[in-house]
Scaffold this active site. Structure first.
Site, PDB file in Angstrom:
ATOM      1  N   TRP A 328     -45.305  41.258  81.450  1.00 22.33           N
ATOM      2  CA  TRP A 328     -46.125  42.452  81.252  1.00 22.33           C
ATOM      3  C   TRP A 328     -46.210  42.817  79.760  1.00 22.33           C
ATOM      4  CZ3 TRP A 328     -44.049  47.250  79.515  1.00 22.33           C
ATOM      5  CH2 TRP A 328     -45.039  48.207  79.291  1.00 22.33           C
ATOM      6  N   HIS A 329     -45.092  42.647  79.042  1.00 24.98           N
ATOM      7  CA  HIS A 329     -45.129  42.958  77.611  1.00 24.98           C
ATOM      8  C   HIS A 329     -46.123  42.049  76.885  1.00 24.98           C
ATOM      9  CE1 HIS A 329     -42.265  46.128  77.021  1.00 24.98           C
ATOM     10  NE2 HIS A 329     -41.357  45.506  77.748  1.00 24.98           N
ATOM     11  N   GLY A 330     -46.318  40.865  77.408  1.00 21.23           N
ATOM     12  CA  GLY A 330     -47.250  39.940  76.784  1.00 21.23           C
ATOM     13  C   GLY A 330     -46.819  38.520  77.075  1.00 21.23           C
TER      14      GLY A 330
END
Lengths: 398, 78
Positions: A328-330
């Site tokens: 989700w952060h990347g």
């Protein structure tokens, strides 16, 4: 027309105070001016997504239409039927825009997706939460207006904290008593000033004054160096004060509007262990992952007896949670490594807690061991933030 | 066996501790007696033993924090 990054520019605060005064006077007199509140919310959303960011504004509108449609359709379906595959499809569809936004730069040389906008993650968390709670029968009726108010609540639109629908609606439909509201105003003012201290003084000191020269020194030296250790601690402080500062603004402004948006941080650096840390750091996000990913996954695995051992089930749950959080952060190696790091750390932590429970009495527990526990946890956390920062990527791979 | 005894038995099982019987107002989350994993076990056992359905959305920790709260909650759901 200009656009504002929320809570960054001093003028943004002046606008906020000016436009919030009627709302404050209203609530003090036991009234909510709902139409005015809505107009102000839309005005601020225009300030955030207007001007050069108009493109993002259009994306936001399309996204909201899509998600509200998903929520509404699913709730309508759920009032009559309850098939698992429909629920799964609804959740997958609800997270599909965010997934595209997250995956696109990873497969397209870092070029961001054209459908993204500031805050898409946080809106997705809220939308998915509504679908899941509808499935559980906890949210029973679809209310278009309340859904929009919840999703688009402007103080938290860009980066949370992530509220819960049922909690939000309770506050929104209610007008706090004068006594209670005065207390909320005091807290709100306190939070905002604490936010100023965190974001404009401490985060500025760590992030803007100290960090660049330390980063430069670490890169000059290359590989392992004391400057890298310095970078780790300085970055960790910057990360905390910057985000905690922002969160305090968002909570403070929410309080002014009579909404008790939950807190995001609770002295994370005095955590006794990693589990404790996740109950104190970015709490609304970790609780979201706990309640909507971990708990549900573990429940599913245990109910269907997929894995015999409790311990293994918990481990699978932890890895799923933290890997997902990493993604989700990347989609970069260091965010995923950050997720893995925390999954491993919490599994070790759990093993230790079990051992400690079994050997209660024979393991010393006093002020000194407590300080030791905090020291270890703090360093493990800072190391994880060094991974998270992406600085190692610069240092070793570019 | 009445509901209270049944709940306490299940709690004792899931927390692996007799403390829940000695102190009915002990906060099982703050004291580290129950975590998310334990919560799921508790939910499942209450479901199996007492036939009550507790959706995860309804498992708000503050409402399930002590043996007394849990007993009251379960009694209201039967």
């Amino acid at each position: 027309m200009v656009s504002f990054q929320p809570y960054v520019n001093p003028i943004y605060f002046l606008y906020l105070i000016a436009f919030l005064i009627p709302i404050i006077i209203g609530i003090l007199n036991g009234k909510r001016f709902r139409v005015y509140e809505t107009i102000i919310s839309l005005l601020f959303i225009c300030l955030i997504f207007g001007g050069p960011k108009l493109h993002e504004g259009f994306n936001l509108i399309l996204y909201i239409i899509f998600e509200v449609l998903m929520i509404g359709l699913y709730m309508r379906y759920r009032s009559k039927h309850n098939q698992t595959w429909v629920f799964v499809v609804a959740v997958l569809l609800a997270i599909s825009p965010l997934s595209i936004v997250k995956i696109t730069p990873a497969i397209n040389n870092g070029i961001p997706s054209i459908i993204g906008f500031l805050g898409i993650s946080y809106l997705t968390f809220k939308a998915v939460q509504m679908i899941m709670e509808s499935r559980d029968g906890s949210i029973k009726k679809f209310d278009l207006m309340l859904t929009l108010q919840f999703l688009l609540f402007f103080p938290t639109i860009s980066s949370g904290p992530i509220d819960r629908y049922r909690r939000f609606v309770k506050d929104y439909q209610n007008v706090p008593s004068q006594e209670k509201y005065l207390e909320m105003l005091q807290k709100g003012i306190f939070y905002i000033f604490q936010g100023f201290l965190y974001k404009f003084l401490l985060a500025y000191l760590f992030g803007t004054v100290l960090l660049p020269p330390i980063a430069h020194a670490a890169l000059q030296h290359g590989g392992m160096s004391w400057a890298l250790v310095g970078y780790m601690y300085t970055y960790s402080m910057d990360l905390f004060f910057d985000f905690a500062g922002y969160s305090l603004f968002a909570v403070g402004i929410s309080y002014f509007m009579g909404i008790e948006t939950p807190m995001n941080f609770n002295k994370p650096f005095i955590s006794h262990n990693i589990k404790d840390f996740w109950n104190r750091w970015h709490m609304t996000l970790s609780f979201w992952f706990r309640d909507y990913v971990y708990m549900r996954l573990v429940f599913f695995m245990m109910k269907h007896k997929l894995i015999k051992s409790r311990i293994t089930t918990a481990i699978v749950g932890y890895f799923a949670l933290f890997l997902l959080m990493g993604f989700w952060h990347g989609v970069t190696w260091y965010y995923i490594a950050y997720g893995l790091f925390h999954a491993i750390a919490i599994v070790i932590n759990d093993t230790w807690l079990r051992f400690k429970k079994k050997h209660k009495g024979s393991i010393p527990s006093n002020k000194l061991t407590e300080i030791f526990a905090i020291f270890i946890t703090f360093n493990v956390v800072c190391l994880s933030f060094l991974i998270f920062s992406g600085f190692l990527d610069k240092l070793f791979f570019s | 066996m009445n509901t209270k005894d049944k709940v306490l038995e299940i709690l004792e099982n899931t927390t692996d501790s007799a403390e829940v019987r000695n102190n009915l107002d002990i906060n099982i989350f703050d004291e580290g007696l129950l975590d998310s994993m334990g919560s799921i076990q508790l939910i499942l056992e209450l479901q199996n033993e007492l036939g009550i359905d507790i959706p995860i959305s309804e498992f708000e920790r503050s409402e399930w924090a002590t043996p007394n709260l849990i007993i009251a909650k379960v009694e209201s759901m039967i």
